[in-house]
Design a protein around this motif. Structure first.
Motif, PDB file in Angstrom:
ATOM      1  N   ASP A 162       8.656  -2.767 -13.615  1.00 23.17           N
ATOM      2  CA  ASP A 162       7.572  -2.050 -14.276  1.00 23.17           C
ATOM      3  C   ASP A 162       6.217  -2.305 -13.613  1.00 23.17           C
ATOM      4  O   ASP A 162       5.227  -1.654 -13.963  1.00 23.17           O
ATOM      5  N   ARG A 163       6.162  -3.232 -12.661  1.00 20.46           N
ATOM      6  CA  ARG A 163       4.902  -3.546 -11.980  1.00 20.46           C
ATOM      7  C   ARG A 163       4.695  -2.572 -10.816  1.00 20.46           C
ATOM      8  O   ARG A 163       5.537  -2.468  -9.929  1.00 20.46           O
ATOM      9  N   LYS A 164       3.568  -1.908 -10.845  1.00 28.23           N
ATOM     10  CA  LYS A 164       3.279  -0.906  -9.822  1.00 28.23           C
ATOM     11  C   LYS A 164       2.582  -1.540  -8.616  1.00 28.23           C
ATOM     12  O   LYS A 164       1.678  -2.367  -8.776  1.00 28.23           O
ATOM     13  N   VAL A 165       3.001  -1.140  -7.422  1.00 31.65           N
ATOM     14  CA  VAL A 165       2.409  -1.642  -6.183  1.00 31.65           C
ATOM     15  C   VAL A 165       1.719  -0.503  -5.450  1.00 31.65           C
ATOM     16  O   VAL A 165       2.320   0.553  -5.217  1.00 31.65           O
ATOM     17  N   GLU A 179      10.860   0.852  -6.512  1.00 24.48           N
ATOM     18  CA  GLU A 179      10.433   2.245  -6.441  1.00 24.48           C
ATOM     19  C   GLU A 179       9.110   2.531  -7.140  1.00 24.48           C
ATOM     20  O   GLU A 179       8.519   3.608  -6.945  1.00 24.48           O
ATOM     21  N   ASN A 180       8.626   1.603  -7.949  1.00 29.26           N
ATOM     22  CA  ASN A 180       7.387   1.831  -8.696  1.00 29.26           C
ATOM     23  C   ASN A 180       6.202   1.527  -7.777  1.00 29.26           C
ATOM     24  O   ASN A 180       5.645   0.417  -7.800  1.00 29.26           O
ATOM     25  N   LEU A 181       5.858   2.507  -6.971  1.00 26.73           N
ATOM     26  CA  LEU A 181       4.804   2.315  -5.979  1.00 26.73           C
ATOM     27  C   LEU A 181       4.027   3.593  -5.774  1.00 26.73           C
ATOM     28  O   LEU A 181       4.483   4.683  -6.113  1.00 26.73           O
ATOM     29  N   GLU A 182       2.828   3.418  -5.230  1.00 23.04           N
ATOM     30  CA  GLU A 182       2.066   4.543  -4.711  1.00 23.04           C
ATOM     31  C   GLU A 182       1.676   4.203  -3.281  1.00 23.04           C
ATOM     32  O   GLU A 182       1.352   3.052  -2.967  1.00 23.04           O
ATOM     33  N   LEU A 183       1.738   5.199  -2.421  1.00 28.11           N
ATOM     34  CA  LEU A 183       1.368   5.018  -1.024  1.00 28.11           C
ATOM     35  C   LEU A 183       0.077   5.783  -0.768  1.00 28.11           C
ATOM     36  O   LEU A 183       0.033   7.009  -0.935  1.00 28.11           O
ATOM     37  N   ILE A 184      -0.966   5.061  -0.394  1.00 26.54           N
ATOM     38  CA  ILE A 184      -2.264   5.675  -0.117  1.00 26.54           C
ATOM     39  C   ILE A 184      -2.499   5.601   1.383  1.00 26.54           C
ATOM     40  O   ILE A 184      -2.714   4.526   1.946  1.00 26.54           O
ATOM     41  N   VAL A 185      -2.409   6.749   2.035  1.00 24.64           N
ATOM     42  CA  VAL A 185      -2.645   6.841   3.475  1.00 24.64           C
ATOM     43  C   VAL A 185      -4.086   7.290   3.685  1.00 24.64           C
ATOM     44  O   VAL A 185      -4.486   8.348   3.183  1.00 24.64           O
ATOM     45  N   SER A 233       5.600  12.781  -4.500  1.00 26.29           N
ATOM     46  CA  SER A 233       4.471  12.635  -5.425  1.00 26.29           C
ATOM     47  C   SER A 233       3.855  11.240  -5.385  1.00 26.29           C
ATOM     48  O   SER A 233       2.756  11.032  -5.898  1.00 26.29           O
ATOM     49  N   ARG A 234       4.555  10.295  -4.782  1.00 28.41           N
ATOM     50  CA  ARG A 234       4.020   8.936  -4.709  1.00 28.41           C
ATOM     51  C   ARG A 234       3.001   8.777  -3.590  1.00 28.41           C
ATOM     52  O   ARG A 234       2.326   7.748  -3.506  1.00 28.41           O
ATOM     53  N   VAL A 235       2.886   9.785  -2.720  1.00 29.01           N
ATOM     54  CA  VAL A 235       2.019   9.678  -1.539  1.00 29.01           C
ATOM     55  C   VAL A 235       0.716  10.430  -1.760  1.00 29.01           C
ATOM     56  O   VAL A 235       0.712  11.591  -2.177  1.00 29.01           O
ATOM     57  N   THR A 236      -0.385   9.765  -1.466  1.00 33.12           N
ATOM     58  CA  THR A 236      -1.707  10.389  -1.474  1.00 33.12           C
ATOM     59  C   THR A 236      -2.331  10.194  -0.100  1.00 33.12           C
ATOM     60  O   THR A 236      -2.299   9.086   0.449  1.00 33.12           O
ATOM     61  N   THR A 237      -2.893  11.263   0.452  1.00 36.05           N
ATOM     62  CA  THR A 237      -3.594  11.163   1.734  1.00 36.05           C
ATOM     63  C   THR A 237      -5.074  11.410   1.513  1.00 36.05           C
ATOM     64  O   THR A 237      -5.456  12.388   0.870  1.00 36.05           O
ATOM     65  N   VAL A 238      -5.888  10.506   2.027  1.00 38.62           N
ATOM     66  CA  VAL A 238      -7.332  10.622   1.930  1.00 38.62           C
ATOM     67  C   VAL A 238      -7.888  10.751   3.348  1.00 38.62           C
ATOM     68  O   VAL A 238      -7.559   9.934   4.213  1.00 38.62           O
ATOM     69  N   HIS A 239      -8.725  11.762   3.574  1.00 38.53           N
ATOM     70  CA  HIS A 239      -9.333  11.960   4.892  1.00 38.53           C
ATOM     71  C   HIS A 239     -10.802  11.549   4.832  1.00 38.53           C
ATOM     72  O   HIS A 239     -11.546  12.025   3.965  1.00 38.53           O
ATOM     73  N   ILE A 240     -11.213  10.659   5.729  1.00 40.59           N
ATOM     74  CA  ILE A 240     -12.606  10.218   5.790  1.00 40.59           C
ATOM     75  C   ILE A 240     -13.099  10.316   7.229  1.00 40.59           C
ATOM     76  O   ILE A 240     -12.296  10.294   8.166  1.00 40.59           O
ATOM     77  N   THR A 251      -4.299   2.142  -7.996  1.00 42.01           N
ATOM     78  CA  THR A 251      -4.125   2.012  -9.438  1.00 42.01           C
ATOM     79  C   THR A 251      -3.035   1.008  -9.797  1.00 42.01           C
ATOM     80  O   THR A 251      -2.735   0.820 -10.978  1.00 42.01           O
ATOM     81  N   GLY A 252      -2.424   0.365  -8.806  1.00 38.83           N
ATOM     82  CA  GLY A 252      -1.300  -0.529  -9.060  1.00 38.83           C
ATOM     83  C   GLY A 252      -1.710  -1.882  -9.607  1.00 38.83           C
ATOM     84  O   GLY A 252      -2.886  -2.266  -9.579  1.00 38.83           O
ATOM     85  N   ASP A 253      -0.716  -2.614 -10.098  1.00 36.74           N
ATOM     86  CA  ASP A 253      -0.931  -4.005 -10.506  1.00 36.74           C
ATOM     87  C   ASP A 253      -1.156  -4.875  -9.267  1.00 36.74           C
ATOM     88  O   ASP A 253      -1.893  -5.869  -9.324  1.00 36.74           O
ATOM     89  N   TYR A 254      -0.517  -4.477  -8.181  1.00 33.91           N
ATOM     90  CA  TYR A 254      -0.630  -5.198  -6.914  1.00 33.91           C
ATOM     91  C   TYR A 254      -1.047  -4.234  -5.813  1.00 33.91           C
ATOM     92  O   TYR A 254      -0.834  -3.021  -5.909  1.00 33.91           O
ATOM     93  N   VAL A 255      -1.618  -4.784  -4.742  1.00 32.68           N
ATOM     94  CA  VAL A 255      -1.887  -3.995  -3.538  1.00 32.68           C
ATOM     95  C   VAL A 255      -1.268  -4.714  -2.349  1.00 32.68           C
ATOM     96  O   VAL A 255      -1.163  -5.948  -2.322  1.00 32.68           O
ATOM     97  N   LEU A 256      -0.869  -3.928  -1.369  1.00 31.33           N
ATOM     98  CA  LEU A 256      -0.319  -4.466  -0.130  1.00 31.33           C
ATOM     99  C   LEU A 256      -0.779  -3.570   1.003  1.00 31.33           C
ATOM    100  O   LEU A 256      -0.695  -2.343   0.909  1.00 31.33           O
ATOM    101  N   PHE A 257      -1.285  -4.180   2.073  1.00 32.39           N
ATOM    102  CA  PHE A 257      -1.794  -3.436   3.217  1.00 32.39           C
ATOM    103  C   PHE A 257      -0.761  -3.433   4.344  1.00 32.39           C
ATOM    104  O   PHE A 257      -0.157  -4.471   4.654  1.00 32.39           O
ATOM    105  N   VAL A 258      -0.575  -2.264   4.936  1.00 36.00           N
ATOM    106  CA  VAL A 258       0.342  -2.109   6.065  1.00 36.00           C
ATOM    107  C   VAL A 258      -0.391  -1.337   7.152  1.00 36.00           C
ATOM    108  O   VAL A 258      -1.000  -0.295   6.873  1.00 36.00           O
ATOM    109  N   ASP A 259      -0.354  -1.835   8.382  1.00 38.01           N
ATOM    110  CA  ASP A 259      -0.916  -1.079   9.490  1.00 38.01           C
ATOM    111  C   ASP A 259       0.036   0.042   9.873  1.00 38.01           C
ATOM    112  O   ASP A 259       1.265  -0.088   9.734  1.00 38.01           O
TER     113      ASP A 259
END
Length: 320
Positions: free
Chosen positions: A5-8, A34-40, A61-68, A85-93
């Motif tokens: 139930d913990r979102k990453v 599977e309880n994750l969101e991917l922010i690219v 639907s779990r993927v969000t792309t942000v252009h800056i 918005t997750g309980d945890y965050v994890l960074f991946v290059d």
């Protein structure tokens, strides 16, 4: 599985990474947890990285792309933190990969130990083969905040990379921690802050993060940005002036970077910079030579430095 139930929130900054992005994103979306969101975050990449990320957003639907606009990896990671918005965050290059059980194993250890940072060794590899991991046999070490901060400065057990580590998101929100924009070696600065603000760090012995080693990586080439390591560590020295334990560890890290940049500057025709770095080597070498905590190769460097810069450069090698 406990912790499902913990979102990453997985944050991937992207700049000219189209060549590897598919493998990176796939390794996130195929997680057993599977309880994750991917922010690219597309950092104004001039190649097709942004379009590739958009394609995933359209199909999952779990993927969000942000252009800056292009502003560097720190700004891209900060943008990801703002959207998380997750309980945890994890960074991946964008050129790296996660073991498919990575998130599940780390979340479970976080809940089991109460640690708000979960670390894993980084494996450098050109190709990755994922073996199944027995979750009941996944050993770890637990470190209190000051010990964790000390270890990462000494380059022992805990590396300074911000990638491949699971953080409770509140570490960033409650302490207003952000990556320093416009400065490289942001991982060292960020790691020191989050370690010292944490409740504790659990370090898994199992490698769950795979770093793609390629010859044009930042740590393998010479650029003026390599000088950014000095203000980063000088800030840590200042912040730890009232803590002898961390101050000694920060001095050891300053010796390491002075020696590293000395070797790079010497090899790349920057004699004035090499001379400045050598002053730092001489300033910190005795403490490093007789420190019981320093890593072996740092002690060897300190010993070699007493033979002078030319011979020391021949006796030792650059480490990244």
């Amino acid at each position: 599985m406990p912790g499902r139930d913990r979102k990453v929130s997985v944050i991937v900054p992207v700049y000219k990474a189209g060549r590897w992005l598919k493998r990176c994103i796939s390794s996130v979306l195929k997680q057993s947890h599977e309880n994750l969101e991917l922010i690219v975050v597309d950092d104004g990449s001039p190649d097709d990285s942004g379009a590739r990320a958009d394609a995933y957003t359209a199909t999952d639907s779990r993927v969000t792309t942000v252009h800056i606009p292009h502003a560097g990896v720190s700004a891209a990671r900060n943008t990801g933190l703002e959207r998380a918005t997750g309980d945890y965050v994890l960074f991946v290059d964008a050129d790296d990969e996660l073991h498919p059980q990575a998130l599940g194993l780390m979340v479970n250890v976080a809940l089991k130990t109460g640690a708000d940072i979960i670390s894993t060794p980084i494996r450098a590899s050109e190709s990755v083969v994922f073996d199944h991991i027995d979750e009941s046999a996944c050993p770890y070490h637990y470190f209190l905040p000051e010990e964790a901060a000390e270890l990462h400065l000494y380059r022992r057990t805990l590396d300074c990379s911000i990638c491949g580590k699971l953080f409770e998101r509140r570490l960033f929100t409650e302490n207003d921690i952000r990556f320093p924009v416009g400065l490289r070696y942001e991982d060292i600065a960020m790691s020191h802050l989050v370690y010292t603000h944490s409740r504790g760090v659990a370090h898994l012995r199992t490698r769950l993060y795979f770093y793609r080693a390629h010859p044009d990586g930042f740590l393998r080439i010479w650029s003026p940005e390599r000088r950014d390591c000095f203000p980063v560590v000088e800030r840590i020295l200042e912040e730890s002036k009232d803590n002898p334990r961390l101050r000694r560890a920060a001095e050891d890290r300053m010796f390491f970077i002075c020696y590293n940049i000395f070797l790079l500057a010497r090899a790349n025709g920057e004699p004035d910079l090499a001379a400045e770095c050598w002053k730092g080597v001489r300033k910190y070498r005795m403490k490093t030579l007789f420190s019981r905590r320093t890593v072996f190769y740092n002690r060897i460097r300190a010993f070699a430095s007493y033979f002078g810069p030319a011979r020391a450069a021949r006796m030792t090698k650059y480490r990244y």
